[in-house]
Design an enzyme around this catalytic site. Structure first.
Site, mmCIF file in Angstrom:
data_model
loop_
_atom_site.group_PDB
_atom_site.id
_atom_site.type_symbol
_atom_site.label_atom_id
_atom_site.label_comp_id
_atom_site.label_asym_id
_atom_site.label_seq_id
_atom_site.Cartn_x
_atom_site.Cartn_y
_atom_site.Cartn_z
ATOM 1 N N TYR B 295 0.793 -1.133 -0.015
ATOM 2 C CA TYR B 295 -0.047 -0.065 -0.056
ATOM 3 C C TYR B 295 0.780 1.146 -0.178
ATOM 4 O O TYR B 295 1.521 1.477 0.879
ATOM 5 C CB TYR B 295 -0.998 -0.014 1.199
ATOM 6 C CG TYR B 295 -2.091 0.947 1.300
ATOM 7 C CD1 TYR B 295 -3.047 0.464 0.535
ATOM 8 C CD2 TYR B 295 -1.774 2.132 1.468
ATOM 9 C CE1 TYR B 295 -4.396 1.563 0.777
ATOM 10 C CE2 TYR B 295 -2.897 3.281 1.514
ATOM 11 C CZ TYR B 295 -4.009 2.765 0.973
ATOM 12 O OH TYR B 295 -5.183 3.539 1.084
ATOM 13 N N TYR B 345 -5.401 4.640 -7.820
ATOM 14 C CA TYR B 345 -5.590 4.631 -6.354
ATOM 15 C C TYR B 345 -6.996 4.032 -5.957
ATOM 16 O O TYR B 345 -8.160 4.817 -6.029
ATOM 17 C CB TYR B 345 -5.533 5.911 -5.824
ATOM 18 C CG TYR B 345 -5.603 6.273 -4.342
ATOM 19 C CD1 TYR B 345 -4.982 5.699 -3.441
ATOM 20 C CD2 TYR B 345 -6.623 7.213 -3.873
ATOM 21 C CE1 TYR B 345 -5.138 5.766 -1.883
ATOM 22 C CE2 TYR B 345 -6.826 7.306 -2.483
ATOM 23 C CZ TYR B 345 -5.890 6.656 -1.659
ATOM 24 O OH TYR B 345 -6.034 6.656 -0.406
#
Lengths: 137, 395
Positions: B295, B345
């Protein structure tokens, strides 16, 4: 105390936080403290996150602390803030951390661990704690 | 004795929309990803008996996915339904709960969906996330101390965290830049990536400051889009159309932040707890990991996460990445699709989707060795953390 234009988004004191803001207006940094385990806490909240007691008092903190960390903001989020400006988290000697700005220091001179002390700035109807470097003799 | 959940489930379906300025509702985006995922898994809609939903930022600001997605999709046979939100750790968590439900016999084919559409026509990416801060209501009480200090947006806490790491450990701006540039190199090979123009370290340093020590190129994209993932029992997965991606390990870690002395949320994240749990379950350690999908809402997140997964010691993330080992050709290929910094994203679905693509061997020119794939998710200013260890090999 410095008179400043009331242009930044200043908080509106509520019942829980009024001693903090009243203290600031009187030149004192008031914090909640747990009656049962003595832990200082910030922000104002009913329960102690160490022992879950709901018994607390308000006490004046020393107003001293250190720069925990900081950033220099270049993004214009709000027109009242002239970029670049510092966004600083001060860890008070009593433990709690406070989001604030450093004053009386150039952005490039700020460092993590810097000793700082509280000053109060008045914005219209609210006074806020800011911090400046401690100038040790 | 092997962990009871190790290898019992596999990822059998993946559906993704185009990413970026796709101006459609979150339901429409989700439906496209779901239809693609169901077809990808060789299933019919009525085979889906579990639905887990994660709305992105529009879950808070308006227009995000709700439980109403079930009816929009016309799912009639659900035995499992929930709307989950543990910020960027949710995607990995959805797969974890799907695996547990399958093991417990509560569901067979569980659909995990993320969709978000914060970008509106005529608005900047920054406004999509930081917009509320431009015109805040007068905040009540001490919570208002943040806005009163000009502490706005998600960029601020990550910049403050990166600054503390730099101060404690000597981490350099170049270390963050090497992560950004390496991921862009990967993105050039990803047809779904929003940003595919190569960049250099000089470009990185020249990109404007957002909040020092973060440049524009340290910060993730903002994307509209959707990703849907289907989790099925491992024994079924063998007979389904796609190469199964088996779930060998999983973990979560949420150490919290007391907001006072003692908390080190900036430099020591929940990834450490998640790593212990997942490594033990999968029977592997950091030296077994062949690629990482981490992440990466910010470059700094990659650096601190690598430390917490034990690839190097605490504080040594900077020197660890310095030899470009995360970039194409490096010894620890990381964020091989370009990640959130350069590709798209989709919160935790970004690392998860790329982990699945790599696990299947569908990475094309960016395919890397995929024996043991680490997928991580985190969110809430490094507060919440979850991970998966995936592999094309049955457990």
């Amino acid at each position: 105390m410095t008179e400043t234009q009331p242009t930044i988004p200043v908080p509106e004191p509520d019942e829980a936080s009024r001693p903090f803001f009243d203290g600031a207006a009187a030149g004192r940094l008031m914090l909640m403290r747990c009656i049962d385990c003595q832990t200082w806490r910030l922000p104002a909240r009913q329960h102690c996150d160490v022992c879950l007691s709901d018994r607390y008092t308000w006490e004046a903190a020393s107003g001293r602390g250190r720069v925990r960390t900081f950033g220099i903001m270049h993004q214009r989020y709000h027109p009242a803030f002239q970029v670049p400006y510092n966004v600083t988290v001060v860890e008070l000697d009593e433990g709690p951390r406070l989001p604030t700005n450093l004053v009386e220091v150039a952005n490039e001179d700020i460092y993590v661990g810097m000793s700082v002390e509280v000053v109060f700035e008045r914005y219209d109807d609210v006074t806020l704690p800011r911090f400046r470097p401690v100038r040790d003799l | 004795m092997a962990h009871p959940l190790r290898g019992v489930a596999a990822i059998t379906g993946l559906g993704m929309t185009a990413m970026g300025r796709i101006y459609r509702s979150t339901n429409e985006l989700a439906a496209e990803a779901v239809a693609t995922a169901i077809a990808d898994a060789g299933l019919r809609k009525d085979d889906i008996d579990g639905l887990l939903i994660n709305a992105g930022i529009t879950g808070t600001t308006g227009g995000g996915l709700t439980l109403g997605l079930q009816n929009y999709l016309g799912l009639k046979n659900l035995r499992l339904l929930n709307h989950m939100n543990a910020a960027g750790s949710t995607a990995a968590q959805m797969v974890q709960y799907a695996t547990m439900a399958i093991h417990a016999g509560m569901a067979t084919h569980v659909l995990c969906v993320f969709a978000d559409a914060p970008l509106k026509e005529g608005t900047s990416a920054g406004a999509a996330y930081g917009g509320a801060a431009r015109n805040p209501q007068r905040p009540k009480g001490m919570a208002g101390l943040y806005a009163a200090a000009g502490y706005f947006g998600a960029n601020t806490p990550y910049a403050l965290a990166a600054r503390r790491h730099m101060a404690l450990y000597g981490t350099k701006q170049d270390h963050l830049g090497i992560i950004a540039v390496g991921q862009r190199q990967w993105a050039t090979m990803n047809p779904l990536a929003q940003m595919r123009e190569p960049i250099t370290l000089e470009d990185y340093h020249a990109s404007r400051w957002i909040i020092e020590p973060l440049h524009l190129l340290d910060c993730c994209l903002v994307s509209n889009g959707a990703v849907a993932v289907i989790v099925s029992p491992a024994e079924r997965a063998r007979d389904m159309p796609q190469p199964p991606v088996y779930i060998h390990g999983m973990g979560q870690g949420h150490p919290g932040d007391s907001g006072r002395a003692g908390s080190e949320w900036e430099t020591e994240t929940g990834a450490r707890i998640a790593a212990e749990t997942a490594y033990r379950m999968a029977g592997v350690g950091p030296s077994d990991i062949t690629c990482c999908q981490i992440y990466d809402c910010y470059t700094y997140t990659v650096l601190v996460t690598l430390e917490d997964y034990g690839f190097c010691k605490k504080g040594e993330g900077g020197p660890f990445v310095e030899d470009w080992k995360l970039a194409p050709g490096g010894s620890l290929p990381t964020n091989t699709g370009g990640g959130e910094l350069s590709a798209y994203y989709m919160w935790g679905m970004t690392p998860l989707s790329e982990g699945i693509i790599q696990g299947r061997g569908h990475g094309g020119e960016r395919q890397v060795k995929n024996d043991v794939i680490l997928v991580t998710g985190n969110g809430g200013n490094l507060s919440y953390h979850a991970c998966l260890i995936l592999s094309p090999h049955p457990a």
